[in-house]
Design a protein around this motif. Structure first.
Motif, PDB file in Angstrom:
ATOM      1  N   GLY A 104      37.511 142.784  32.861  1.00 47.59           N
ATOM      2  CA  GLY A 104      38.693 142.170  32.640  1.00 47.59           C
ATOM      3  C   GLY A 104      39.552 141.008  33.159  1.00 47.59           C
ATOM      4  O   GLY A 104      39.868 140.830  34.005  1.00 47.59           O
ATOM      5  N   ARG A 116      46.705 144.505  28.730  1.00 46.56           N
ATOM      6  CA  ARG A 116      46.095 145.760  28.324  1.00 46.56           C
ATOM      7  C   ARG A 116      46.462 145.191  26.741  1.00 46.56           C
ATOM      8  O   ARG A 116      47.206 144.559  25.830  1.00 46.56           O
ATOM      9  CB  ARG A 116      47.407 146.840  28.316  1.00 46.56           C
ATOM     10  CG  ARG A 116      47.922 146.987  30.271  1.00 46.56           C
ATOM     11  CD  ARG A 116      46.781 147.594  30.534  1.00 46.56           C
ATOM     12  NE  ARG A 116      47.098 148.274  31.825  1.00 46.56           N
ATOM     13  CZ  ARG A 116      46.871 147.414  32.534  1.00 46.56           C
ATOM     14  NH1 ARG A 116      46.740 146.499  33.150  1.00 46.56           N
ATOM     15  NH2 ARG A 116      47.400 148.375  33.510  1.00 46.56           N
ATOM     16  N   GLU A 131      45.961 146.312  22.595  1.00 47.74           N
ATOM     17  CA  GLU A 131      46.718 147.333  21.990  1.00 47.74           C
ATOM     18  C   GLU A 131      46.289 147.341  20.784  1.00 47.74           C
ATOM     19  O   GLU A 131      45.267 148.337  19.789  1.00 47.74           O
ATOM     20  CB  GLU A 131      47.479 147.753  21.296  1.00 47.74           C
ATOM     21  CG  GLU A 131      49.171 147.129  22.752  1.00 47.74           C
ATOM     22  CD  GLU A 131      50.530 147.054  22.271  1.00 47.74           C
ATOM     23  OE1 GLU A 131      50.737 147.226  21.122  1.00 47.74           O
ATOM     24  OE2 GLU A 131      50.961 147.711  22.886  1.00 47.74           O
ATOM     25  N   ARG A 146      48.690 143.158  25.116  1.00 45.82           N
ATOM     26  CA  ARG A 146      50.761 143.299  25.351  1.00 45.82           C
ATOM     27  C   ARG A 146      50.565 142.674  27.456  1.00 45.82           C
ATOM     28  O   ARG A 146      49.442 143.005  27.411  1.00 45.82           O
ATOM     29  CB  ARG A 146      51.021 144.815  25.751  1.00 45.82           C
ATOM     30  CG  ARG A 146      52.286 145.179  26.539  1.00 45.82           C
ATOM     31  CD  ARG A 146      52.319 146.973  26.358  1.00 45.82           C
ATOM     32  NE  ARG A 146      53.055 147.500  24.866  1.00 45.82           N
ATOM     33  CZ  ARG A 146      53.642 146.913  24.475  1.00 45.82           C
ATOM     34  NH1 ARG A 146      54.786 146.326  25.356  1.00 45.82           N
ATOM     35  NH2 ARG A 146      54.277 147.178  23.425  1.00 45.82           N
ATOM     36  N   ALA A 184      51.289 142.592  30.382  1.00 50.38           N
ATOM     37  CA  ALA A 184      50.818 143.827  32.320  1.00 50.38           C
ATOM     38  C   ALA A 184      52.102 143.300  32.833  1.00 50.38           C
ATOM     39  O   ALA A 184      53.036 144.052  34.109  1.00 50.38           O
ATOM     40  CB  ALA A 184      49.685 144.784  32.263  1.00 50.38           C
ATOM     41  N   ASN A 244      39.288 142.754  26.104  1.00 51.91           N
ATOM     42  CA  ASN A 244      39.639 143.169  28.100  1.00 51.91           C
ATOM     43  C   ASN A 244      38.627 144.430  28.157  1.00 51.91           C
ATOM     44  O   ASN A 244      39.081 145.893  28.329  1.00 51.91           O
ATOM     45  CB  ASN A 244      40.937 143.539  28.449  1.00 51.91           C
ATOM     46  CG  ASN A 244      41.384 143.739  29.570  1.00 51.91           C
ATOM     47  OD1 ASN A 244      40.941 142.574  30.054  1.00 51.91           O
ATOM     48  ND2 ASN A 244      41.962 144.667  29.817  1.00 51.91           N
ATOM     49  N   TYR A 256      39.346 151.650  31.351  1.00 53.98           N
ATOM     50  CA  TYR A 256      40.570 152.341  30.859  1.00 53.98           C
ATOM     51  C   TYR A 256      41.626 151.676  29.975  1.00 53.98           C
ATOM     52  O   TYR A 256      42.947 152.252  29.301  1.00 53.98           O
ATOM     53  CB  TYR A 256      41.991 151.640  32.676  1.00 53.98           C
ATOM     54  CG  TYR A 256      42.432 151.002  32.985  1.00 53.98           C
ATOM     55  CD1 TYR A 256      42.906 150.173  32.487  1.00 53.98           C
ATOM     56  CD2 TYR A 256      41.464 150.061  34.050  1.00 53.98           C
ATOM     57  CE1 TYR A 256      43.359 148.887  33.223  1.00 53.98           C
ATOM     58  CE2 TYR A 256      41.764 148.382  33.985  1.00 53.98           C
ATOM     59  CZ  TYR A 256      42.695 148.009  33.654  1.00 53.98           C
ATOM     60  OH  TYR A 256      43.486 146.823  33.842  1.00 53.98           O
ATOM     61  N   ASP A 257      41.331 150.616  29.822  1.00 48.83           N
ATOM     62  CA  ASP A 257      42.065 149.790  28.880  1.00 48.83           C
ATOM     63  C   ASP A 257      41.852 149.999  27.315  1.00 48.83           C
ATOM     64  O   ASP A 257      40.899 149.844  26.518  1.00 48.83           O
ATOM     65  CB  ASP A 257      42.211 148.313  28.769  1.00 48.83           C
ATOM     66  CG  ASP A 257      43.220 147.482  27.910  1.00 48.83           C
ATOM     67  OD1 ASP A 257      44.195 148.295  26.986  1.00 48.83           O
ATOM     68  OD2 ASP A 257      43.131 146.294  27.704  1.00 48.83           O
ATOM     69  N   LYS A 258      42.222 151.414  26.695  1.00 45.46           N
ATOM     70  CA  LYS A 258      41.662 151.775  25.576  1.00 45.46           C
ATOM     71  C   LYS A 258      42.299 151.029  24.640  1.00 45.46           C
ATOM     72  O   LYS A 258      43.892 151.036  24.626  1.00 45.46           O
ATOM     73  CB  LYS A 258      41.200 153.835  25.744  1.00 45.46           C
ATOM     74  CG  LYS A 258      40.890 154.471  26.307  1.00 45.46           C
ATOM     75  CD  LYS A 258      41.301 155.649  25.984  1.00 45.46           C
ATOM     76  CE  LYS A 258      39.340 156.354  26.485  1.00 45.46           C
ATOM     77  NZ  LYS A 258      39.790 157.723  26.803  1.00 45.46           N
ATOM     78  N   ALA A 259      42.191 151.111  23.318  1.00 50.27           N
ATOM     79  CA  ALA A 259      42.938 150.599  22.568  1.00 50.27           C
ATOM     80  C   ALA A 259      42.815 150.901  20.653  1.00 50.27           C
ATOM     81  O   ALA A 259      41.116 151.969  21.210  1.00 50.27           O
ATOM     82  CB  ALA A 259      42.527 149.134  22.186  1.00 50.27           C
TER      83      ALA A 259
END
Length: 458
Positions: free
Chosen positions: A11, A16, A18, A42, A44, A138, A142-145
């Motif tokens: 990560g 982040r 998308e 995106r 951050a 990534n 926590y980085d859901k897409a």
């Protein structure tokens, strides 16, 4: 930049993701993958560079829309992208990556993870850091897409993803298109390829799909005949099933453990005996759809929120289906844990112990202690509130403690702290009178009957 101490090489906190758009061309006979990933990133925090995780595959070309001077370099773990000048936070960059290679599992402290060839097909088993073996990402929970996948491969095979695919052919090859609109962590993205029969599984209000080798038909039908009833029990206990469908894949190969993925579960032939011998595993993987796949962990240290809850679901199913009560299960497992080393902190077990069985069982016991303290009505209200308030998002242990204490009283903070933060195993609360002699009387009990599989093949 490291973002999770349990997976320090995975990560990048500067970005982040998308959306991932993946075009995959895979030849089974040679294990050759040629692919293009178009990723909406995106920013951050202001940065002139960022990294994506990619392991065992080689990037050939990288383009960043609107930044003609973008460059890239690659190590054994990272694809590093330079932007030429700082880009401000909030900017969305579309990054296109052409890459190729012979995908294989990566070796980690948790074993081999990621893309794995079977005797005739493949599976993807990514938890926690295997996703980079088949696409740049990534790779943090926590980085859901959202995702779109196009898979072009040999005809004659079923390609299984988390959602039904649109199927077509092109130049004699099979094309499978998947659109996943639900925010999903990278480790939960799956791809299974094999010579599978496909059947529909009506699961009450939920549509189900089943993929399996024809030789295992009788065993599969026998072991999954109660899945519709299990779905009903879990919907009562946890709230509505959080996805549009549920898919079960049974591979012809033996697997060390079953695997959960978004709206899916994957079992090895050794997990399906035709005699309900490993039914707890079926319950465990189904429960992960609420706990892990919809409500995801924001940090790997909170893995008990996935595994402890899924383990407790096994006990709920046992109780609801006429087996030993959850309390009987809790007493037995408490006695076993009391005889083991007590050097694991449930809320932060450490990377080496995050998949230790003590985390699973102590996590389930934590929930049972909560149930004994607040009673069934409040307990199941807490679980349903948890799944609804955090649906398709992520959470931490502190979030669960806050929700539980708000619903059940401030005194729960001390109770949960003993179970979550101390190494010593606390005693189970006394609970209601004569609880040891009879099951608890929760709203999930008393369900009868079962719904069989739809034998029609598609």
């Amino acid at each position: 930049m490291n973002v999770d101490p349990y997976t320090p090489h995975a990560g990048d906190a500067r970005i982040r993701v998308e959306h991932y758009d993946l075009d995959l061309d895979y030849k089974l006979s040679t294990n050759r993958l040629t692919a293009t990933a178009v990723i909406d990133v995106r920013v951050a925090q202001e940065t002139a560079a960022f990294g994506l995780d990619l392991v065992g595959l080689r990037a050939k070309k990288v383009r960043v829309e609107g930044i003609p001077k973008a460059g890239f370099s690659q190590t054994d773990r990272k694809l590093k992208i330079s932007l030429g000048a700082p880009v401000e936070a909030g900017t969305v960059l579309q990054v296109s990556i052409d890459y190729a290679g012979a995908p294989k599992p990566r070796r980690t402290r948790w074993g081999a993870l990621g893309w794995e060839e079977l005797e005739d097909g493949l599976l993807v088993a990514s938890q926690p850091t295997g996703a980079p073996t088949w696409f740049p990402c990534n790779d943090v929970p926590y980085d859901k897409a959202t995702y779109r996948l196009r898979v072009v491969t040999d005809p004659g095979y079923a390609v299984v993803g988390s959602v039904p695919a649109a199927r077509s052919t092109s130049k004699g090859r099979a094309v499978w298109d998947f659109d996943i609109a639900v925010p999903t962590a990278t480790y939960l993205m799956t791809l299974q390829i094999g010579q599978y029969d496909e059947e529909r599984m009506p699961l009450g209000t939920v549509s189900g799909r089943l993929f399996f080798p024809r030789a295992l038909t009788a065993r599969v039908h026998a072991d999954l005949e109660d899945l519709a009833r299990m779905m009903t029990v879990f919907e009562e206990a946890f709230g509505p099933y959080p996805f549009a469908e549920y898919t079960v894949v049974v591979t012809p190969d033996e697997l060390e453990i079953p695997l959960e993925a978004l709206a899916s579960a994957i079992f090895g032939a050794n997990h399906i005996d035709g005699e309900h011998g490993l039914e707890r595993l079926i319950a465990h993987e189904l429960a992960h759809q609420w706990f892990g796949n919809s409500v995801g962990v924001a940090r790997w240290q909170d893995i008990w929120l996935n595994e402890g809850f899924a383990c407790y679901a096994e006990w709920i199913w046992s109780e609801a289906s006429g087996g030993p009560s959850a309390h009987a299960k809790a007493l037995a497992h408490h006695a076993r844990l009391a005889d083991l080393d007590q050097d694991v902190v449930l809320a932060d077990p450490g990377a080496d112990a995050m998949f230790d069985d003590r985390v699973y069982k102590r996590g389930a016991l934590t929930l049972h202690a909560l149930r004994l303290t607040v009673g069934d009505q409040t307990f199941f209200e807490i679980l349903r509130s948890w799944t609804s308030s955090r649906a398709h998002a992520t959470a931490t242990t502190a979030d669960f403690v806050e929700l539980a204490t708000r619903a059940g009283g401030a005194e729960l903070d001390a109770l949960l702290s003993r179970w979550l933060d101390d190494t010593a195993l606390p005693p189970l609360p006394a609970g209601p009178a004569n609880v040891e002699a009879a099951p608890l009387t929760g709203p999930i009990l008393g369900l009868g009957g079962s719904v069989g599989l739809d034998r029609s093949r598609r």
